[in-house]
Design a protein around this motif. Structure first.
Motif, PDB file in Angstrom:
ATOM      1  N   HIS A  59      70.711  40.876  29.763  1.00 27.51           N
ATOM      2  CA  HIS A  59      70.713  40.743  31.211  1.00 27.51           C
ATOM      3  C   HIS A  59      71.836  41.556  31.846  1.00 27.51           C
ATOM      4  CE1 HIS A  59      71.705  38.832  35.099  1.00 27.51           C
ATOM      5  NE2 HIS A  59      70.401  38.959  35.238  1.00 27.51           N
ATOM      6  N   HIS A  60      72.984  41.607  31.150  1.00 30.21           N
ATOM      7  CA  HIS A  60      74.116  42.366  31.662  1.00 30.21           C
ATOM      8  C   HIS A  60      73.719  43.827  31.914  1.00 30.21           C
ATOM      9  CE1 HIS A  60      78.235  43.714  32.129  1.00 30.21           C
ATOM     10  NE2 HIS A  60      77.999  44.652  31.235  1.00 30.21           N
ATOM     11  N   VAL A  61      72.904  44.379  31.020  1.00 27.39           N
ATOM     12  CA  VAL A  61      72.483  45.774  31.176  1.00 27.39           C
ATOM     13  C   VAL A  61      71.370  45.875  32.208  1.00 27.39           C
ATOM     14  CG1 VAL A  61      71.565  47.796  29.990  1.00 27.39           C
ATOM     15  CG2 VAL A  61      73.139  46.273  28.807  1.00 27.39           C
ATOM     16  N   VAL A  62      70.383  44.981  32.088  1.00 28.43           N
ATOM     17  CA  VAL A  62      69.231  45.067  33.003  1.00 28.43           C
ATOM     18  C   VAL A  62      69.702  44.932  34.451  1.00 28.43           C
ATOM     19  CG1 VAL A  62      67.062  43.981  33.665  1.00 28.43           C
ATOM     20  CG2 VAL A  62      67.654  44.185  31.264  1.00 28.43           C
ATOM     21  N   ALA A  63      70.701  44.070  34.669  1.00 32.85           N
ATOM     22  CA  ALA A  63      71.120  43.759  36.032  1.00 32.85           C
ATOM     23  C   ALA A  63      71.773  44.935  36.745  1.00 32.85           C
ATOM     24  CB  ALA A  63      72.081  42.572  36.013  1.00 32.85           C
ATOM     25  N   TYR A  67      66.764  45.737  41.254  1.00 35.69           N
ATOM     26  CA  TYR A  67      65.323  45.563  41.458  1.00 35.69           C
ATOM     27  C   TYR A  67      64.642  45.239  40.136  1.00 35.69           C
ATOM     28  CZ  TYR A  67      60.511  46.590  42.797  1.00 35.69           C
ATOM     29  OH  TYR A  67      59.168  46.501  43.032  1.00 35.69           O
ATOM     30  N   ALA A  68      64.983  46.018  39.111  1.00 35.11           N
ATOM     31  CA  ALA A  68      64.359  45.800  37.807  1.00 35.11           C
ATOM     32  C   ALA A  68      64.692  44.415  37.292  1.00 35.11           C
ATOM     33  CB  ALA A  68      64.835  46.860  36.820  1.00 35.11           C
ATOM     34  N   SER A  69      65.916  43.965  37.550  1.00 31.18           N
ATOM     35  CA  SER A  69      66.329  42.662  37.067  1.00 31.18           C
ATOM     36  C   SER A  69      65.512  41.555  37.721  1.00 31.18           C
ATOM     37  CB  SER A  69      67.828  42.498  37.366  1.00 31.18           C
ATOM     38  OG  SER A  69      68.202  41.177  37.147  1.00 31.18           O
ATOM     39  N   ARG A  70      65.384  41.623  39.041  1.00 34.06           N
ATOM     40  CA  ARG A  70      64.609  40.600  39.754  1.00 34.06           C
ATOM     41  C   ARG A  70      63.144  40.655  39.347  1.00 34.06           C
ATOM     42  NH1 ARG A  70      66.515  42.550  44.911  1.00 34.06           N
ATOM     43  NH2 ARG A  70      68.730  42.468  44.446  1.00 34.06           N
ATOM     44  N   MET A  71      62.627  41.867  39.286  1.00 28.02           N
ATOM     45  CA  MET A  71      61.231  42.044  38.906  1.00 28.02           C
ATOM     46  C   MET A  71      60.978  41.413  37.540  1.00 28.02           C
ATOM     47  SD  MET A  71      59.543  45.629  37.797  1.00 28.02           S
ATOM     48  CE  MET A  71      60.088  45.515  36.099  1.00 28.02           C
ATOM     49  N   HIS A  72      61.903  41.703  36.604  1.00 27.61           N
ATOM     50  CA  HIS A  72      61.695  41.224  35.236  1.00 27.61           C
ATOM     51  C   HIS A  72      61.794  39.710  35.179  1.00 27.61           C
ATOM     52  CE1 HIS A  72      62.204  40.998  30.838  1.00 27.61           C
ATOM     53  NE2 HIS A  72      61.417  42.063  30.870  1.00 27.61           N
ATOM     54  N   ALA A  73      62.757  39.149  35.919  1.00 29.20           N
ATOM     55  CA  ALA A  73      62.914  37.690  35.893  1.00 29.20           C
ATOM     56  C   ALA A  73      61.642  37.022  36.391  1.00 29.20           C
ATOM     57  CB  ALA A  73      64.104  37.291  36.758  1.00 29.20           C
ATOM     58  N   VAL A  74      61.095  37.554  37.493  1.00 28.23           N
ATOM     59  CA  VAL A  74      59.913  36.925  38.093  1.00 28.23           C
ATOM     60  C   VAL A  74      58.698  37.094  37.187  1.00 28.23           C
ATOM     61  CG1 VAL A  74      58.359  37.012  40.051  1.00 28.23           C
ATOM     62  CG2 VAL A  74      60.807  37.217  40.418  1.00 28.23           C
ATOM     63  N   VAL A  75      58.461  38.328  36.751  1.00 28.10           N
ATOM     64  CA  VAL A  75      57.205  38.571  36.044  1.00 28.10           C
ATOM     65  C   VAL A  75      57.258  38.000  34.629  1.00 28.10           C
ATOM     66  CG1 VAL A  75      57.686  40.884  35.142  1.00 28.10           C
ATOM     67  CG2 VAL A  75      55.357  40.244  35.711  1.00 28.10           C
ATOM     68  N   ALA A  76      58.385  38.190  33.925  1.00 25.80           N
ATOM     69  CA  ALA A  76      58.454  37.695  32.555  1.00 25.80           C
ATOM     70  C   ALA A  76      58.586  36.179  32.550  1.00 25.80           C
ATOM     71  CB  ALA A  76      59.632  38.335  31.817  1.00 25.80           C
ATOM     72  N   GLY A  77      59.411  35.655  33.453  1.00 20.47           N
ATOM     73  CA  GLY A  77      59.556  34.195  33.530  1.00 20.47           C
ATOM     74  C   GLY A  77      58.230  33.551  33.897  1.00 20.47           C
ATOM     75  N   GLY A  78      57.563  34.115  34.908  1.00 17.75           N
ATOM     76  CA  GLY A  78      56.285  33.562  35.347  1.00 17.75           C
ATOM     77  C   GLY A  78      55.246  33.634  34.243  1.00 17.75           C
ATOM     78  N   LEU A  79      55.173  34.787  33.590  1.00 15.84           N
ATOM     79  CA  LEU A  79      54.170  34.986  32.541  1.00 15.84           C
ATOM     80  C   LEU A  79      54.376  33.989  31.409  1.00 15.84           C
ATOM     81  CD1 LEU A  79      51.889  37.087  31.753  1.00 15.84           C
ATOM     82  CD2 LEU A  79      53.629  38.152  30.337  1.00 15.84           C
ATOM     83  N   LEU A  80      55.623  33.844  30.984  1.00 15.40           N
ATOM     84  CA  LEU A  80      55.922  32.926  29.883  1.00 15.40           C
ATOM     85  C   LEU A  80      55.607  31.490  30.286  1.00 15.40           C
ATOM     86  CD1 LEU A  80      59.218  33.918  28.071  1.00 15.40           C
ATOM     87  CD2 LEU A  80      56.996  33.459  27.060  1.00 15.40           C
ATOM     88  N   GLU A 329      73.425  52.261  28.280  1.00 14.46           N
ATOM     89  CA  GLU A 329      72.464  51.964  29.341  1.00 14.46           C
ATOM     90  C   GLU A 329      71.201  51.290  28.823  1.00 14.46           C
ATOM     91  OE1 GLU A 329      73.016  52.316  32.563  1.00 14.46           O
ATOM     92  OE2 GLU A 329      75.003  53.086  32.102  1.00 14.46           O
ATOM     93  N   CYS A 330      71.007  51.259  27.515  1.00 10.68           N
ATOM     94  CA  CYS A 330      69.715  50.806  26.988  1.00 10.68           C
ATOM     95  C   CYS A 330      69.582  49.290  27.112  1.00 10.68           C
ATOM     96  CB  CYS A 330      69.554  51.208  25.529  1.00 10.68           C
ATOM     97  SG  CYS A 330      67.960  50.701  24.859  1.00 10.68           S
ATOM     98  N   PRO A 331      68.605  48.810  27.880  1.00 13.90           N
ATOM     99  CA  PRO A 331      68.438  47.362  27.999  1.00 13.90           C
ATOM    100  C   PRO A 331      67.869  46.740  26.728  1.00 13.90           C
ATOM    101  CG  PRO A 331      66.708  48.499  29.205  1.00 13.90           C
ATOM    102  CD  PRO A 331      67.639  49.558  28.697  1.00 13.90           C
ATOM    103  N   MET A 332      67.319  47.576  25.846  1.00 13.04           N
ATOM    104  CA  MET A 332      66.759  47.049  24.606  1.00 13.04           C
ATOM    105  C   MET A 332      67.758  47.155  23.460  1.00 13.04           C
ATOM    106  SD  MET A 332      64.036  46.078  25.955  1.00 13.04           S
ATOM    107  CE  MET A 332      63.394  45.265  24.513  1.00 13.04           C
ATOM    108  N   MET A 333      68.993  47.553  23.768  1.00 11.48           N
ATOM    109  CA  MET A 333      70.079  47.569  22.768  1.00 11.48           C
ATOM    110  C   MET A 333      69.772  48.504  21.597  1.00 11.48           C
ATOM    111  SD  MET A 333      72.312  45.224  23.844  1.00 11.48           S
ATOM    112  CE  MET A 333      72.167  44.751  25.539  1.00 11.48           C
ATOM    113  N   ILE A 334      69.073  49.601  21.871  1.00  8.54           N
ATOM    114  CA  ILE A 334      68.765  50.564  20.812  1.00  8.54           C
ATOM    115  C   ILE A 334      70.004  51.419  20.542  1.00  8.54           C
ATOM    116  CG2 ILE A 334      67.264  52.518  20.185  1.00  8.54           C
ATOM    117  CD1 ILE A 334      65.163  51.276  22.043  1.00  8.54           C
ATOM    118  N   GLU A 335      70.199  51.785  19.279  1.00  8.77           N
ATOM    119  CA  GLU A 335      71.367  52.576  18.879  1.00  8.77           C
ATOM    120  C   GLU A 335      70.930  54.024  18.653  1.00  8.77           C
ATOM    121  OE1 GLU A 335      74.580  51.712  18.495  1.00  8.77           O
ATOM    122  OE2 GLU A 335      74.367  49.592  18.997  1.00  8.77           O
ATOM    123  N   HIS A 336      70.884  54.793  19.738  1.00  8.79           N
ATOM    124  CA  HIS A 336      70.412  56.176  19.630  1.00  8.79           C
ATOM    125  C   HIS A 336      71.340  57.030  18.782  1.00  8.79           C
ATOM    126  CE1 HIS A 336      69.144  54.294  23.344  1.00  8.79           C
ATOM    127  NE2 HIS A 336      68.201  55.193  23.541  1.00  8.79           N
TER     128      HIS A 336
END
Lengths: 633, 261
Positions: A59-63, A67-80, A329-336
């Motif tokens: 969340h620290h990265v996504v935030a 916009y992406a943070s709010r979008m993700h909270a609503v859509v992923a939270g709602g979907l789950l 910057e990677c919200p998925m914590m990938i180690e490029h």
């Protein structure tokens, strides 16, 4: 009433079918991850910490993108929530309880609202950094599932399940829902499944413990194959991590090489790795490698990844400055960067195919212990006329001053002279290794020459073992990172301090009494290896504040600062681009109208000072502090 | 084509570390473009040339010799057994116990011709022939076509060597030469040895005190001694000999002719 009864079974059944389909698709994917090599994973620990890693670290990265943070909270939270609640309705007491369906309808309603937020990023025109392709149908599937689910749940709540609307709504929900589950294998929903598992089995769990887990992992030089040549050479949890990529493109926005038009795009690189081990992967639909060619080359777990005729061109590999901006910057914590170094290790150690211009410096490192092939005894030449005691005289000192490669550079010698004079002024008991100091091997390691790095590391550790000192102080963040974080693997555990931190201590202890320089306007450029690799952003700023300069921040600063282009062997690889990275950085500095760009690294000094037509002066923190100390006398 | 590369125990000019001399690393690259190649080292230690295994050489033969022994007979014996089409060596030593005379001595002993200072090698049109490109300095090149076997020394202008690959070095093989090679004592050099002394480089006819551009012009351009030569095309041998003698006298190599009284 039969219609209602059956719908209360069929609708939750749909969600269970979705779960089953998602599971099938995920296990097909898992078969690909198993092609990778073994890795030790603390499963129970990872599982226990998954919620925290997701809710805090991700969340620290996504935030950073609100916009992406709010979008993700609503859509992923709602979907789950909607899916879990619907799945639970398979239990007759819940399925038959009408108010429960009001709750379900509300959850689906939230999902629908989130789906529209998702769609707004992609329609009518998608944001530049996002990928198209299968990602473009994601909002459509979400809307179908959410709207279909909302209507079905409302019908169940308020009656009307016998009507014609119910099958239609259910069909819409089924189309969307099963589509989403199907997308777990190749499509956008893969990031949810692979991402969660990646957080559990992350190859650098230290990242989530609040310490910078940034040291490259030592390579076993007796392994049958060195580095990664084909996808199957990566550890399975690395392959998993590449599958977690959601193609959001935050890495490409942060990447200095991408900005300079060099043929590197971190997103594309990760997607090429994914396509490498997944032969039926759909075509990549994001921004290409700048000036690069279309993807070509064989696919498959045993297909070569790097080569002029393979999926990834060598120029792409050698463009990376290892600045870790993409990782940050990677919200998925990938180690490029780990991926880049693993691929470079194979190129260098097994194929000897370093970039042409990098061969000389790496050879000199191996043969002389200095990338310029200069005599080690000449390292202290910059200090002619200064009292710079070698540690071999007394065998001990409170502070061992590690000079680094910058000492050979005439420009950077000014900085080191300023630092030495400040240490004298403060009465610090310090000494240098002098001719016994070899290069830390940082350059060789980033360019994949692990053998040379390990030889230098062992030699330096053996040298340091002969002397007694409390801590090592260095003005070179690359040396700092290597000594502090990478030498422990070779038996050298030291307290390593950056010169800015030491200078701040000396000011706070009253041993340096700087005057104030309020007429100077300064902006501070964070070195990647200090800020991102070691999380140190405050000491240099505190020193600048202590001398009272007028300090302005660049748009990109601290842990999110942009690289000067000097790391990872990029200057010696010298892959051509459309622009130069330091030019871009100086343009960002010019936006602050500061007359001085303060630096704290020999590479940054050289790169930024090499920018033509620059309006600002480049001064190291030590130089500015010395000026303030002299002004305060 | 079979190529043998003479490897020597060099030292790095700055660090003094045991390294593969640069010219020999370049020789490996030249050989790699031609065909099957093998390294050859005669000396007490094989480890000193192991670096070559990481730079494109898969196989080294090592003839073990005592410290002070002459490597030339051992090298000649090994080469006679290998029967290569081309023997490559560096044009000079690099700081160790090796010397640039060895390729000449080896060629002499085997009766092979020696082509110095090559920068490129390619198989000739006729079977068994080789095109060798010599560097004559200042960018001048000369192509020599020769029938092997031949010894050639490599010039620094040859393509840069391959990068060192640790993985390849691990896989390379150093094979000791079987069969006792009788150690010969090192030959007493037939030359006088003196410590090196730098001598000033004199540019004849350079106008003193003038600008750098004028001195450069004097040395290379129309006005200087470079322009004073005469171009003779297919001259009569007597005339050519007279011309050479006259030039040697002019630049002071030969004494002026005795006055024929």
């Amino acid at each position: 009433m039969t219609g209602l009864a059956s719908l209360t079974t069929v609708f939750p059944g749909l969600v269970w079918a979705m779960a089953a389909l998602a599971l099938v698709q995920a296990s097909r994917r898992a078969a690909l991850w198993r092609l990778g090599t073994a890795a030790s994973v603390a499963w129970l620990d990872g599982l226990a910490k998954l919620p925290r890693r997701y809710l805090v670290d991700v969340h620290h990265v996504v935030a950073r993108d609100a916009y992406a943070s709010r979008m993700h909270a609503v859509v992923a939270g709602g979907l789950l929530a909607a899916s879990v609640l619907t799945a639970l309705a398979i239990l007759p007491p819940l399925g038959g309880f009408r108010p429960y369906w009001v709750l379900v309808a509300a959850a689906f309603g939230v999902t629908a609202a989130g789906s529209l937020l998702v769609g707004a990023r992609r329609y009518p025109e998608k944001q530049k950094r996002l990928s198209a392709g299968r990602f473009q149908i994601l909002p459509v599937l979400l809307v179908a599932y959410a709207v279909g689910g909302t209507v079905t749940a409302l019908l169940l709540a308020f009656g009307g399940a016998d009507g014609l609307l119910a099958p239609l709504a259910l069909a819409l929900a089924a189309a969307g829902g099963l589509g989403l589950a199907f997308e777990v294998r190749h499509g956008p929903m893969r990031h949810a499944a692979a991402g969660a598992l990646h957080l559990v089995a992350h190859p650098r769990p230290g990242r989530f413990e609040g310490r910078p887990d940034t040291a490259l992992q030592a390579l076993d030089l007796d392994a049958p194959r060195l580095g990664s040549e084909v996808p199957a050479d990566f550890a399975w949890n690395r392959l998993l991590s590449y599958d977690a990529c959601v193609s959001c493109g935050r890495c490409e926005v942060a990447c200095p090489a991408f900005a300079a038009g060099q043929p590197l795009n971190p997103k594309r690189l990760i997607q090429d790795l994914v396509a490498g081990f997944s032969p039926s992967e759909p075509a990549y639909a994001g921004a290409p490698y700048p000036g690069g060619r279309a993807a070509e080359g064989a696919r498959g777990p045993l297909a070569r990844l790097i080569g002029p005729d393979a999926r990834i061109h060598p120029d792409t590999l050698w463009s990376c400055t290892t600045c870790r901006a993409c990782v940050e910057e990677c919200p998925m914590m990938i180690e490029h960067v780990d991926a880049v170094v693993a691929l470079r290790r194979h190129q260098t150690l097994e194929r000897g195919s370093l970039p042409e211009k990098a061969v000389g410096p790496v050879t000199d490192l191996r043969q002389t212990g200095d990338p310029g092939g200069r005599p080690l005894a000449a390292r202290t030449d910059f200090a002619a006329g200064l009292d710079l005691p070698p540690i071999s005289v007394r065998g001990e000192a409170a502070v061992l001053l590690w000079l680094g490669e910058g000492a050979y550079d005439l420009r950077y010698g000014r900085t080191l002279r300023a630092l030495v004079r400040l240490l004298r002024e403060a009465g610090v008991d310090f000494a240098v290794l002098g001719p016994e100091e070899r290069d830390t091997g940082d350059l060789a390691r980033r360019l994949g020459d692990e053998a040379t790095f390990q030889a230098l590391a062992r030699a330096n550790v053996a040298t340091l073992a002969r002397y007694r000192f409390e801590r090592i102080v260095t003005a070179d963040p690359h040396a700092l990172h290597t000594l502090r974080n990478e030498y422990p693997a070779f038996g050298g555990c030291y307290t390593v301090v950056h010169h800015t931190a030491l200078l701040l201590d000396l000011i706070r202890a009253g041993r340096l009494k700087p005057g104030r320089l309020p007429d100077l306007s300064v902006t501070y450029h964070d070195p990647c290896y200090l800020a991102r690799y070691n999380g140190e952003t405050e000491a240099p700023r505190a020193v600048l504040d202590a001398i009272g300069v007028n300090r302005a921040e660049m748009t990109r600063s601290g842990r999110r600062a942009m690289c000067c282009g000097g790391g990872g062997g990029a200057p010696v690889s010298d892959v051509p681009g459309e622009r130069r990275i330091p030019d871009l950085r100086m343009a960002q500095a010019a936006e602050t109208d500061a007359g001085i760009v303060a630096v704290a690294c020999p590479s940054c000094t050289a790169m930024l000072e090499g920018v033509p037509d620059r309006k600002a002066e480049i001064r190291d923190i030590a130089e500015l502090l010395l000026q303030a100390v002299e002004a305060g006398r | 084509m079979k190529i043998a590369i003479l490897l020597s125990a060099g030292r790095h000019p700055v660090s003094g570390a045991a390294v593969l001399p640069r010219l020999e690393a370049q020789a490996i690259r030249l050989a790699a473009g031609l065909g099957q190649h093998i390294g050859l080292h005669a000396g007490p230690e094989a480890a000193v040339v192991a670096e070559a295994l990481g730079q494109g050489l898969a196989h080294i033969q090592h003839a073990a010799l005592p410290e002070e022994a002459d490597p030339v007979p051992a090298l000649a014996t090994c080469l006679a057994a290998l029967a290569p089409d081309l023997v490559l060596a560096g044009r000079r030593g690099q700081g160790g116990a090796e010397t640039g005379i060895v390729p000449y001595a080896v060629a002499d002993r085997l009766g092979y011709p020696l082509i110095p200072d090559i920068i490129a090698a390619a198989p000739g049109e006729e079977a068994g022939t080789l095109h060798l490109d010599q560097s004559l300095g200042r960018g001048a090149r000369r192509r020599v076509t020769i029938r092997g076997p031949v010894v050639a020394t490599v010039h620094p202008d040859a393509p840069a060597s391959f990068a060192y690959a640790y993985g390849q070095a691990r896989r390379g093989v150093i094979e000791p030469v079987v069969g006792a090679l009788a150690p010969h004592p090192a030959p007493v050099p037939a030359v006088e040895e003196r410590p090196y002394r730098r001598r000033p480089k004199l540019v004849k006819g350079a106008p003193a005190g003038s600008s750098a551009a004028e001195r450069l012009k004097a040395a290379t351009g129309e006005a200087g001694p470079a322009s004073s030569g005469r171009l003779l095309v297919r001259p009569d041998p007597d005339e050519a000999a007279r011309e050479i003698l006259a030039h040697l006298r002019r630049i002071g190599v030969l004494a002026a002719p005795r006055d024929p009284r």
